[in-house]
Design a protein around this motif. Structure first.
Motif, PDB file in Angstrom:
ATOM      1  N   ALA A 289      -8.338   0.884  -4.372  1.00 21.72           N
ATOM      2  CA  ALA A 289      -7.598  -0.374  -4.509  1.00 21.72           C
ATOM      3  C   ALA A 289      -6.727  -0.663  -3.295  1.00 21.72           C
ATOM      4  O   ALA A 289      -6.486  -1.824  -2.954  1.00 21.72           O
ATOM      5  N   TYR A 290      -6.266   0.391  -2.633  1.00 19.76           N
ATOM      6  CA  TYR A 290      -5.421   0.192  -1.450  1.00 19.76           C
ATOM      7  C   TYR A 290      -6.128  -0.645  -0.382  1.00 19.76           C
ATOM      8  O   TYR A 290      -5.463  -1.258   0.455  1.00 19.76           O
ATOM      9  N   TYR A 291      -7.448  -0.670  -0.426  1.00 18.53           N
ATOM     10  CA  TYR A 291      -8.196  -1.274   0.674  1.00 18.53           C
ATOM     11  C   TYR A 291      -8.937  -2.544   0.267  1.00 18.53           C
ATOM     12  O   TYR A 291      -9.888  -2.937   0.930  1.00 18.53           O
ATOM     13  N   VAL A 292      -8.485  -3.203  -0.793  1.00 17.08           N
ATOM     14  CA  VAL A 292      -9.043  -4.528  -1.083  1.00 17.08           C
ATOM     15  C   VAL A 292      -8.751  -5.440   0.105  1.00 17.08           C
ATOM     16  O   VAL A 292      -7.792  -5.248   0.849  1.00 17.08           O
ATOM     17  N   ASP A 293      -9.590  -6.422   0.272  1.00 23.38           N
ATOM     18  CA  ASP A 293      -9.521  -7.276   1.458  1.00 23.38           C
ATOM     19  C   ASP A 293      -8.277  -8.174   1.427  1.00 23.38           C
ATOM     20  O   ASP A 293      -8.164  -9.071   0.593  1.00 23.38           O
ATOM     21  N   GLN A 294      -7.360  -7.916   2.356  1.00 21.27           N
ATOM     22  CA  GLN A 294      -6.190  -8.770   2.521  1.00 21.27           C
ATOM     23  C   GLN A 294      -6.156  -9.387   3.917  1.00 21.27           C
ATOM     24  O   GLN A 294      -5.088  -9.781   4.400  1.00 21.27           O
ATOM     25  N   SER A 295      -7.307  -9.474   4.567  1.00 18.74           N
ATOM     26  CA  SER A 295      -7.351  -9.955   5.956  1.00 18.74           C
ATOM     27  C   SER A 295      -6.828 -11.381   6.100  1.00 18.74           C
ATOM     28  O   SER A 295      -6.368 -11.772   7.178  1.00 18.74           O
ATOM     29  N   ARG A 296      -6.880 -12.152   5.026  1.00 18.55           N
ATOM     30  CA  ARG A 296      -6.342 -13.525   5.066  1.00 18.55           C
ATOM     31  C   ARG A 296      -4.870 -13.534   5.458  1.00 18.55           C
ATOM     32  O   ARG A 296      -4.372 -14.522   6.020  1.00 18.55           O
ATOM     33  N   TRP A 297      -4.158 -12.421   5.215  1.00 14.28           N
ATOM     34  CA  TRP A 297      -2.711 -12.382   5.394  1.00 14.28           C
ATOM     35  C   TRP A 297      -2.279 -11.518   6.577  1.00 14.28           C
ATOM     36  O   TRP A 297      -1.092 -11.269   6.767  1.00 14.28           O
ATOM     37  N   GLU A 298      -3.241 -11.069   7.399  1.00 13.70           N
ATOM     38  CA  GLU A 298      -2.905 -10.082   8.426  1.00 13.70           C
ATOM     39  C   GLU A 298      -2.045 -10.656   9.552  1.00 13.70           C
ATOM     40  O   GLU A 298      -1.481  -9.896  10.341  1.00 13.70           O
ATOM     41  N   GLY A 299      -1.895 -11.965   9.638  1.00 14.53           N
ATOM     42  CA  GLY A 299      -1.013 -12.552  10.638  1.00 14.53           C
ATOM     43  C   GLY A 299       0.461 -12.450  10.297  1.00 14.53           C
ATOM     44  O   GLY A 299       1.319 -12.727  11.140  1.00 14.53           O
ATOM     45  N   LEU A 300       0.784 -12.049   9.068  1.00 18.19           N
ATOM     46  CA  LEU A 300       2.184 -11.933   8.665  1.00 18.19           C
ATOM     47  C   LEU A 300       2.816 -10.677   9.258  1.00 18.19           C
ATOM     48  O   LEU A 300       2.181  -9.620   9.337  1.00 18.19           O
ATOM     49  N   ASP A 301       4.063 -10.788   9.665  1.00 18.87           N
ATOM     50  CA  ASP A 301       4.820  -9.608  10.083  1.00 18.87           C
ATOM     51  C   ASP A 301       4.916  -8.622   8.920  1.00 18.87           C
ATOM     52  O   ASP A 301       4.910  -9.030   7.753  1.00 18.87           O
ATOM     53  N   THR A 302       5.006  -7.357   9.242  1.00 18.24           N
ATOM     54  CA  THR A 302       5.067  -6.214   8.308  1.00 18.24           C
ATOM     55  C   THR A 302       3.779  -6.064   7.499  1.00 18.24           C
ATOM     56  O   THR A 302       3.763  -5.327   6.521  1.00 18.24           O
ATOM     57  N   PHE A 303       2.684  -6.720   7.896  1.00 22.56           N
ATOM     58  CA  PHE A 303       1.415  -6.567   7.194  1.00 22.56           C
ATOM     59  C   PHE A 303       0.981  -5.102   7.183  1.00 22.56           C
ATOM     60  O   PHE A 303       0.589  -4.557   6.141  1.00 22.56           O
ATOM     61  N   GLU A 304       1.050  -4.466   8.338  1.00 19.74           N
ATOM     62  CA  GLU A 304       0.581  -3.082   8.433  1.00 19.74           C
ATOM     63  C   GLU A 304       1.422  -2.141   7.578  1.00 19.74           C
ATOM     64  O   GLU A 304       0.911  -1.174   7.018  1.00 19.74           O
ATOM     65  N   GLU A 305       2.710  -2.412   7.478  1.00 19.54           N
ATOM     66  CA  GLU A 305       3.590  -1.552   6.688  1.00 19.54           C
ATOM     67  C   GLU A 305       3.410  -1.755   5.183  1.00 19.54           C
ATOM     68  O   GLU A 305       3.618  -0.827   4.404  1.00 19.54           O
ATOM     69  N   LEU A 306       3.031  -2.970   4.771  1.00 21.99           N
ATOM     70  CA  LEU A 306       3.143  -3.311   3.353  1.00 21.99           C
ATOM     71  C   LEU A 306       1.834  -3.598   2.619  1.00 21.99           C
ATOM     72  O   LEU A 306       1.789  -3.469   1.389  1.00 21.99           O
ATOM     73  N   ALA A 307       0.793  -3.999   3.307  1.00 19.98           N
ATOM     74  CA  ALA A 307      -0.395  -4.495   2.606  1.00 19.98           C
ATOM     75  C   ALA A 307      -0.979  -3.454   1.652  1.00 19.98           C
ATOM     76  O   ALA A 307      -1.245  -3.747   0.476  1.00 19.98           O
ATOM     77  N   THR A 308      -1.208  -2.237   2.131  1.00 17.63           N
ATOM     78  CA  THR A 308      -1.813  -1.230   1.253  1.00 17.63           C
ATOM     79  C   THR A 308      -0.857  -0.823   0.134  1.00 17.63           C
ATOM     80  O   THR A 308      -1.288  -0.616  -1.009  1.00 17.63           O
ATOM     81  N   LYS A 309       0.437  -0.713   0.438  1.00 14.84           N
ATOM     82  CA  LYS A 309       1.422  -0.379  -0.603  1.00 14.84           C
ATOM     83  C   LYS A 309       1.413  -1.449  -1.696  1.00 14.84           C
ATOM     84  O   LYS A 309       1.438  -1.137  -2.890  1.00 14.84           O
ATOM     85  N   ASN A 310       1.402  -2.715  -1.276  1.00 21.19           N
ATOM     86  CA  ASN A 310       1.390  -3.807  -2.251  1.00 21.19           C
ATOM     87  C   ASN A 310       0.162  -3.722  -3.160  1.00 21.19           C
ATOM     88  O   ASN A 310       0.258  -3.908  -4.382  1.00 21.19           O
ATOM     89  N   ALA A 311      -0.987  -3.453  -2.561  1.00 12.25           N
ATOM     90  CA  ALA A 311      -2.213  -3.384  -3.346  1.00 12.25           C
ATOM     91  C   ALA A 311      -2.138  -2.264  -4.376  1.00 12.25           C
ATOM     92  O   ALA A 311      -2.522  -2.443  -5.544  1.00 12.25           O
ATOM     93  N   GLY A 312      -1.636  -1.108  -3.968  1.00 12.23           N
ATOM     94  CA  GLY A 312      -1.526   0.011  -4.893  1.00 12.23           C
ATOM     95  C   GLY A 312      -0.584  -0.272  -6.037  1.00 12.23           C
ATOM     96  O   GLY A 312      -0.867   0.074  -7.198  1.00 12.23           O
ATOM     97  N   ARG A 313       0.526  -0.942  -5.742  1.00 13.55           N
ATOM     98  CA  ARG A 313       1.500  -1.223  -6.799  1.00 13.55           C
ATOM     99  C   ARG A 313       0.982  -2.288  -7.759  1.00 13.55           C
ATOM    100  O   ARG A 313       1.251  -2.224  -8.964  1.00 13.55           O
TER     101      ARG A 313
END
Length: 321
Positions: A289-313
């Protein structure tokens, strides 16, 4: 009134189109090196100022100023939104207020119980200023304040100064109204969203919502273990949208409009929950689940820090819905 209208037209025309997620950068260096603040307060609309914090996480270099520290100037006093992440930041905001007006600060509002909203409370209480917070934000400070302070001291080192934990001395549950110098100020708790006690400040006569952390647009929103994303969506759709503000100062990032924060907050939550829902229906587990596609949002700051954490939660939340 004609001058005010002209300033609104010219100032907001630039403001509402210039700062977008594509232009935001968490790597921009301190913009106001002569001050503890990351950036100098700007007058967003007449009488409403905001010192826009870094979109990066709190660091020694930005002194913990990674949120928006705002204030409303009236003929009978100043209302400050967010106490700052340290005594030094609170004092820096106070100096900027003195540069703008001789009116005293009469109230500080904490937008939630996070460090950058409330660690400056001690400074303001020492000035004799009342501090207001939602009851849930105050409970968060009482329960976890020492840990929040220690975390700030760890990154801020000598810049932490004599900052102490000082809970708000005033509290509210659903709404707190005041009128000051002819300005109607509504302090709102619209419902569960990002953090316990999330607070919004609505200025109806100006169409201005100082939204706090219910609304994001330049940096990816963080989803905490205690965040209920379905509740956040309900709060947004059932209550926040009804205000239809013309101007929005989010908790982080430049002042903007409702379309922008809707796109990067509500649409993001709906998109992530939709993808996690599909993942669960297809028998997917937490690890993937951590790796569902969130590429639509990768231009946002803190994407690298938060995207996988958000998906897991969100997976952990939705697994039992």
């Amino acid at each position: 009134m004609k001058v005010i209208a002209q300033r609104l037209t010219l100032g907001l025309a630039a403001l509402l189109v210039a700062p977008t997620a594509g232009l935001a950068s968490e790597d921009i260096a301190d913009q106001y090196p002569q001050s503890e603040l990351y950036s100098k307060p700007v007058e967003v609309i007449p009488h409403v100022f905001s010192a826009i914090g870094a979109t990066a996480p709190p660091t020694y270099e930005n002194a913990g100023h990674n949120n928006n520290l705002s204030f409303i100037v009236t003929s009978e006093g100043v209302v400050v939104i967010n106490a700052g992440a340290s005594d030094a930041l609170a004092a820096a905001v106070h100096q900027e207020i003195r540069n703008v007006t001789d009116q005293p600060v009469v109230l500080v509002i904490n937008e939630n119980g996070q460090g950058h909203a409330m660690l400056g409370n001690g400074y303001w209480r020492d000035q004799g200023v009342d501090v207001l917070a939602h009851v849930d934000a105050t409970a968060e400070v009482r329960e976890n304040g020492d840990f929040i302070l220690q975390r700030m001291q760890a990154y801020n080192k000598d810049r932490a100064g004599q900052t102490r934990i000082e809970p708000a001395n005033l509290s509210f549950e659903d709404r707190y109204d005041l009128a000051l110098g002819g300005v109607e100020i509504q302090v709102l708790h619209l419902g569960p969203a990002h953090d316990p006690g999330d607070t919004q400040v609505w200025l109806p006569q100006w169409g201005m919502m100082i939204a706090g952390d219910i609304a994001f647009h330049e940096r990816m929103l963080p989803i905490f273990e205690h965040t209920c994303t379905s509740c956040w969506i309900d709060t947004w759709q059932e209550r926040f949208e009804a205000y239809a503000p013309t101007y929005v100062i989010p908790g982080h990032g430049h002042p903007t409009n409702m379309d922008q924060v809707r796109r990067y907050t509500l649409d993001y939550l709906l998109d992530l929950r939709g993808k996690i829902g599909t993942h669960i229906e297809e028998g997917g587990d937490l690890a993937s689940a951590y790796y569902v596609d969130q590429s639509r949002w990768e231009g946002l700051d803190t994407f690298e820090e938060l995207a996988t954490k958000n998906a897991g939660r969100v997976f952990e939340e939705m697994e039992w819905e």
